[in-house]
Design a protein around this motif. Sequence first.
Motif, short mmCIF file in Angstrom:
data_model
loop_
_atom_site.label_atom_id
_atom_site.label_comp_id
_atom_site.label_asym_id
_atom_site.label_seq_id
_atom_site.Cartn_x
_atom_site.Cartn_y
_atom_site.Cartn_z
N ARG A 1 36.50 -67.32 -18.59
CA ARG A 1 35.64 -66.87 -17.50
C ARG A 1 35.43 -68.01 -16.50
NH1 ARG A 1 30.97 -66.65 -19.42
NH2 ARG A 1 31.52 -67.35 -21.51
N ILE A 2 35.47 -67.67 -15.23
CA ILE A 2 35.29 -68.69 -14.19
C ILE A 2 33.80 -68.76 -13.89
CG2 ILE A 2 36.04 -69.47 -11.92
CD1 ILE A 2 38.50 -67.74 -12.20
N THR A 3 33.09 -69.47 -14.75
CA THR A 3 31.63 -69.59 -14.67
C THR A 3 31.25 -71.05 -14.88
OG1 THR A 3 31.34 -69.22 -17.04
CG2 THR A 3 31.36 -67.27 -15.63
N ILE B 1 45.01 -70.67 -13.20
CA ILE B 1 43.65 -70.35 -13.64
C ILE B 1 43.59 -68.86 -13.93
CG2 ILE B 1 41.22 -70.31 -13.00
CD1 ILE B 1 41.68 -72.80 -11.36
N ALA C 1 38.41 -64.38 -14.60
CA ALA C 1 37.56 -63.97 -13.48
C ALA C 1 36.13 -64.37 -13.80
CB ALA C 1 37.68 -62.48 -13.23
N ASP D 1 31.88 -65.27 -11.81
CA ASP D 1 31.05 -65.37 -10.61
C ASP D 1 31.33 -66.62 -9.78
OD1 ASP D 1 29.88 -67.35 -12.18
OD2 ASP D 1 28.07 -66.20 -12.60
N GLU E 1 34.48 -67.60 -9.07
CA GLU E 1 35.87 -67.51 -8.64
C GLU E 1 36.04 -67.90 -7.17
OE1 GLU E 1 39.60 -64.36 -9.05
OE2 GLU E 1 37.60 -63.85 -9.78
N MET F 1 38.00 -71.23 -5.61
CA MET F 1 39.08 -71.10 -4.63
C MET F 1 38.80 -71.93 -3.38
SD MET F 1 40.01 -67.03 -4.77
CE MET F 1 40.82 -66.29 -6.18
N PHE G 1 45.80 -68.07 -9.04
CA PHE G 1 44.74 -67.27 -9.63
C PHE G 1 45.28 -65.86 -9.93
CE2 PHE G 1 42.56 -70.53 -7.25
CZ PHE G 1 41.43 -70.84 -8.00
N GLY H 1 44.14 -63.73 -12.05
CA GLY H 1 43.11 -62.81 -12.51
C GLY H 1 43.06 -62.73 -14.03
#
Length: 399
Positions: free
Chosen positions: A233-235, A261, A264, A266, A268, A272, A286, A288
């Motif tokens: 998770r991109i957190t 990466i 996904a 919050d 993301e 980027m 990315f 996903g």
Amino acid sequence: MKVLMFGWEFPPFNSGGLGVACQGLAHALCSQGVDLTFVLPRRLGVSSNRFRFRFADGNGFEELEVDSLLVPYVTSKKYGNLLRDAPVGMYGSNLFAEVKRYAAAAKQIARSESFDVIHAHDWLSFGAGIAAKEVSGKPLVTHVHATEVDRTAGHVNDYIFNEEKRGITASDRVITVSDFTKRVLIDKYGVDGGKISVVHNGVDPGNFTTKASVSKITKLKSKGYKIVLFVGRITIMKGVDYFISAARKVLVYDPKVMFLIVGAGDMEGQVMQQAASLGISNKVLFPGFLRGEELSEAYRSADLFVMPSVAEPFGLTSLESLLHGTPVLISKQSGASEVLRNALKTDFWDVDDMADKILSAVNYKSLHDELAINGRRDVEACNWPKAANECIQIYQSLL
């Protein structure tokens, strides 16, 4: 022995490691003779020839299969956005109302089932576990895969924190996935350490494929690029922003590295923008959220997997990477660092050290191969039958 288990998601309807861990543990428990009933908050297209599923929305509603709102790390804001597109009447008005609805339905399910022990995974299911204990008087085991302290890097939601503490307090025994998480419960939640048992996660080789395939990733490698992979998770808790900072330093010395990466979350958009502001967006991909063959291909194609977590209760992805023959660089602030001896390790905040170790792993074949071969041996010791056996011993101690 009969176990009534409460979870929040189950593969293939999963958003991350929680569902995968539940699947691996459930199958291993049944293989060791446990009679298991697995309860989910809503009806999904899942089945098993090893155990029964029960669904907490099955009280006369028409059976519908929809994309789930009920993912383990959903925020209240995201839940509200997803709710607008959901079938009318199927979900609570917000995430916390849905957790309460699940608990209310769990009482009815518990009254209709015969079981010896209740096992509830993470705070979203703790209320259901407490409700089942109230109506049955059976012992409750709460299984902590992550805490609100981890997920938010210390900026906790008080409601979730208190729900976690309520579930842990009401339980007869607590399982954590690492000593790292055990220390969090002791230091931040005031839990008696004698109540906590550490059961490390395992990995199931059957969830992945090993056949070769042609993809954009392998085409990049044919052009001389090395691939450095992140999956998760991109957190904030996953430390992807530190990973991007380290990537910039790596590219100064070796421009033939691509950073992949997968996932996904919050952060993301923020990540980027960070890559763009550092001038490396052409070297960061990315794709996903990936699963199945696509995820296996990402693991197989990478020269190094990096898990730069700020706080990681365990980190199944590092084991999955080694299962595919790819060495790992992991945060010292992770549960996986307790079980993986043959891995490069770094502090999440030390991006200079992270960059140095990335460069070493992708440029020195002997180091790469040694980490991959010996790391795979570490993974073989991390298996679900071992975890299931430890859980069974905990159950037996409560009966």
